[in-house]
Each structure stands twice: as structure tokens, then as C-alpha cells.
Design a protein around this motif. Structure first.
Motif, mmCIF file in Angstrom:
data_model
loop_
_atom_site.group_PDB
_atom_site.id
_atom_site.type_symbol
_atom_site.label_atom_id
_atom_site.label_comp_id
_atom_site.label_asym_id
_atom_site.label_seq_id
_atom_site.Cartn_x
_atom_site.Cartn_y
_atom_site.Cartn_z
ATOM 1 N N ARG A 14 0.813 -1.207 0.000
ATOM 2 C CA ARG A 14 0.000 0.000 0.000
ATOM 3 C C ARG A 14 0.853 1.267 0.000
ATOM 4 N NH1 ARG A 14 -3.652 -1.161 5.128
ATOM 5 N NH2 ARG A 14 -1.550 -1.716 5.858
ATOM 6 N N ASP A 15 2.149 1.117 0.276
ATOM 7 C CA ASP A 15 3.041 2.279 0.268
ATOM 8 C C ASP A 15 3.482 2.664 -1.145
ATOM 9 O OD1 ASP A 15 2.979 2.533 3.031
ATOM 10 O OD2 ASP A 15 4.678 1.182 3.326
ATOM 11 N N SER A 17 3.497 4.397 -4.515
ATOM 12 C CA SER A 17 2.898 5.670 -4.904
ATOM 13 C C SER A 17 2.158 5.548 -6.230
ATOM 14 C CB SER A 17 3.995 6.736 -5.038
ATOM 15 O OG SER A 17 4.832 6.438 -6.144
ATOM 16 N N THR A 18 1.329 6.537 -6.501
ATOM 17 C CA THR A 18 0.635 6.593 -7.789
ATOM 18 C C THR A 18 1.647 6.701 -8.915
ATOM 19 O OG1 THR A 18 -1.282 7.680 -6.784
ATOM 20 C CG2 THR A 18 -1.016 7.897 -9.177
ATOM 21 N N ARG A 19 2.676 7.499 -8.703
ATOM 22 C CA ARG A 19 3.681 7.651 -9.749
ATOM 23 C C ARG A 19 4.424 6.336 -9.996
ATOM 24 N NH1 ARG A 19 9.255 11.158 -9.972
ATOM 25 N NH2 ARG A 19 9.803 10.466 -12.075
ATOM 26 N N ARG A 21 3.231 3.353 -9.818
ATOM 27 C CA ARG A 21 2.349 2.559 -10.671
ATOM 28 C C ARG A 21 2.409 3.056 -12.119
ATOM 29 N NH1 ARG A 21 -0.349 2.740 -5.650
ATOM 30 N NH2 ARG A 21 -1.467 0.830 -5.079
ATOM 31 N N GLU A 22 2.379 4.380 -12.283
ATOM 32 C CA GLU A 22 2.412 4.959 -13.630
ATOM 33 C C GLU A 22 3.734 4.668 -14.339
ATOM 34 O OE1 GLU A 22 1.668 9.050 -12.858
ATOM 35 O OE2 GLU A 22 -0.514 8.806 -12.664
ATOM 36 N N GLU A 23 4.832 4.702 -13.586
ATOM 37 C CA GLU A 23 6.135 4.429 -14.199
ATOM 38 C C GLU A 23 6.227 2.984 -14.673
ATOM 39 O OE1 GLU A 23 8.320 6.409 -15.133
ATOM 40 O OE2 GLU A 23 8.043 8.241 -13.983
ATOM 41 N N LEU A 45 -0.797 -4.685 -7.121
ATOM 42 C CA LEU A 45 -1.131 -3.286 -7.387
ATOM 43 C C LEU A 45 -2.086 -3.115 -8.567
ATOM 44 C CD1 LEU A 45 2.432 -1.666 -7.011
ATOM 45 C CD2 LEU A 45 0.617 -1.811 -5.289
ATOM 46 N N VAL A 47 -1.253 -3.528 -11.730
ATOM 47 C CA VAL A 47 -0.503 -2.849 -12.792
ATOM 48 C C VAL A 47 -0.097 -3.861 -13.857
ATOM 49 C CG1 VAL A 47 1.616 -1.590 -13.360
ATOM 50 C CG2 VAL A 47 0.375 -1.065 -11.243
#
Length: 285
Positions: A14-15, A17-19, A21-23, A45, A47
Motif C-alpha cells: 500500500r506504500d 505511490s501513484t507515480r 504505478r504509472e512508471e 497493485l 498494474v
């Protein structure tokens, strides 16, 4: 396109980050210390990883760096991740970063969890100044030598250690840094069985003798400010030099820890030796 260093969660997914995941989702190539762990984390996640996921660890860094650098120079977005925390911090990554810099390629970072910062924050020890020492040498003699060099370090110190070596390391720390030197052993940070044990090094060594599991970070308080005379500094240099360490290296280390100038200390050692070797002319023939 750049090389992206992406910090992975050190325990709790859960730690992430949104970024982060995007990366992962937007990468052309993901280089991972352990591809199976990465795929498991990506699944947790939700992803979808790119088609090209390759391994990048201590055993193939040399050969794989050139391959990944070629991808970066071709304009592909390469994301580098390790099993936990920030790549290159006691983990694979430094070689790749250096190669990109030398090739004038852009390197950026997607920051995230750090066992170093979490441990320092939880330790209860001073956090205004601290230094990261990574893993100590495995060989007992080298480990003692490094700790001797840190004897007068006034900053809070952070170390990583393997669970099967933690008891022995704490024993050596207690012997070299002081039995009552305050420290904290942080294990399984952010995980279900997270634990932080605080106390003197000897007390912690006794606790660890029973066996400790999990990922370990040790935080040790810095030395109290002391005034070390030049005479005592010279004596410390001579003692370390007698154990086989190069004189200039010893002078540099002791100078840093005592506050004396390196050249002044070196000259004082040479002067002391010259005096010790000079014949005693005070006695009559």
C-alpha cells in the motif's frame, strides 16, 4: 527518454505511490532485481507490466548494463526497481546510473519508501545529522577495523545487516563502540511483524543471541563530544598502525574523528617516532 529509478515498497504494498504505478505501466523496459517479486507486486497493485521485463542483479550487472544503456540511448524509457526501497542504495543500480551519466543520458527518480529513513525516524535517536554505512564487512577483522574508525563519529549511524549475522555484529559493536552506546534494531519495517528494539548495544546483542528473523536495519547513536588531545590522537594512530593499517589512512581516519588536522597529526606521529628512535644522550658513556 530517461533511466527512472523507482523505489519499491519496503514491505507493505500500500506504500506504492501513484507515480510508481504509472512508471511501471508506462515503461518500455523494466529492469528488476527479482522479476518474480516484481510480477507479484505488480499483480497486487493491479498494474500491467510492459512486454519487456529483464533481470538486473549483482550477478549480471556488468553484462546487462551495456544492454540497458543502449535502450536508453535509443529513446526507450527504462525503469529500474529492486526488491525493496531505492535502487543503488546497498542494491543494484549504481553501475547503471554511472553509465548513463557518462553517456550524457538523463537519469531521474520516482522516490518512495526508504528503510534508512523509516528506521532513523523510529529509533528515538537524534535525527538532525546521520550517516548511512550500509553493510559492514563480513570478515570479523575488517568489521572491527571499520567500527574502530567510527568510534568517534558523532552523527547517528545506520547499518543494514543480515539476520544470521545480527547477533555477532551487535557483539562487535558493543565491544568497539561501547556496551552502553544507545541503539535500535528495526526489523520487518512496515510489515505485519514490525518490531523496534531499543537499548544499549550489549543489551541488544544479548537479545539477538536468541535469533532474529526478517530484514534488519540497525541505528546506532553517535559518540558524545569529547576533547581528544594531540598526544592521545597520536597514540590511537600508532595503535591502529601496529595492527597493519596504512599510516596515511589511519591518520586520515583519526583526524576526522578527533578534529585534528590530517597533516598536523601525521607530522606529530613522525615526530613521536623520531623521538622514540633517538638515542638517549642524557646518560654518560
Amino acid at each position: 527518454m530517461p533511466l527512472v529509478l523507482a523505489a519499491t515498497p519496503i514491505g507493505d504494498p500500500r506504500d506504492a505511490s501513484t507515480r510508481f504505478r504509472e512508471e511501471l505501466a508506462g515503461a518500455d523496459v523494466v529492469a528488476a532485481e527479482d522479476t518474480r517479486r516484481l510480477r507479484r507486486l505488480a499483480g497486487e497493485l493491479g498494474v500491467e507490466l510492459p512486454e519487456r521485463v529483464v533481470s538486473y542483479h549483482e550477478h549480471n550487472e556488468a553484462s546487462r548494463t551495456a544492454e540497458l544503456l543502449e535502450s536508453v540511448t535509443k529513446g526507450e524509457r527504462v525503469v529500474l526497481v529492486t526488491d525493496a526501497g531505492m535502487p543503488s542504495v546497498s542494491d543494484p543500480g549504481y553501475r547503471f546510473v554511472r553509465a548513463c551519466i557518462d553517456a550524457e543520458q538523463h537519469v531521474t527518480c520516482a522516490p518512495g519508501p526508504s528503510a534508512v529513513l523509516v528506521a532513523v525516524a523510529l529509533s528515538g535517536l537524534p535525527v538532525d545529522r546521520f550517516c548511512f554505512e550500509g553493510f559492514l564487512p563480513r570478515k570479523p577483522g575488517e568489521k572491527r577495523r571499520v567500527l574502530e574508525e567510527l568510534l568517534h563519529e558523532r552523527r547517528t549511524m545506520v547499518f543494514f545487516e543480515a539476520p544470521h549475522r545480527i547477533a555477532a555484529t551487535l557483539e562487535v559493536m558493543a565491544d568497539r563502540l561501547g556496551a552502553d552506546r544507545q541503539a535500535a534494531v528495526c526489523r520487518e519495517l512496515t510489515k505485519t511483524y514490525e518490531e523496534v528494539r531499543r537499548g544499549g548495544l550489549a543489551e541488544l546483542a544479548e537479545w539477538a543471541a536468541e535469533g532474529v528473523r526478517g530484514e534488519i536495519t540497525i541505528v546506532v547513536g553517535g559518540a558524545e563530544e569529547t576533547i581528544v588531545s594531540l598526544e592521545d590522537a597520536v597514540a590511537e594512530v600508532l595503535a591502529r598502525h601496529d595492527r597493519g593499517t596504512r599510516l596515511k589512512d589511519v591518520c586520515a581516519a583519526v583526524a576526522t574523528s578527533t578534529g585534528h588536522g590530517k597533516k598536523a597529526l601525521y607530522d606529530a606521529v613522525l615526530s613521536h617516532r623520531a623521538s622514540a628512535n633517538r638515542p638517549d644522550r642524557s646518560r654518560s658513556d
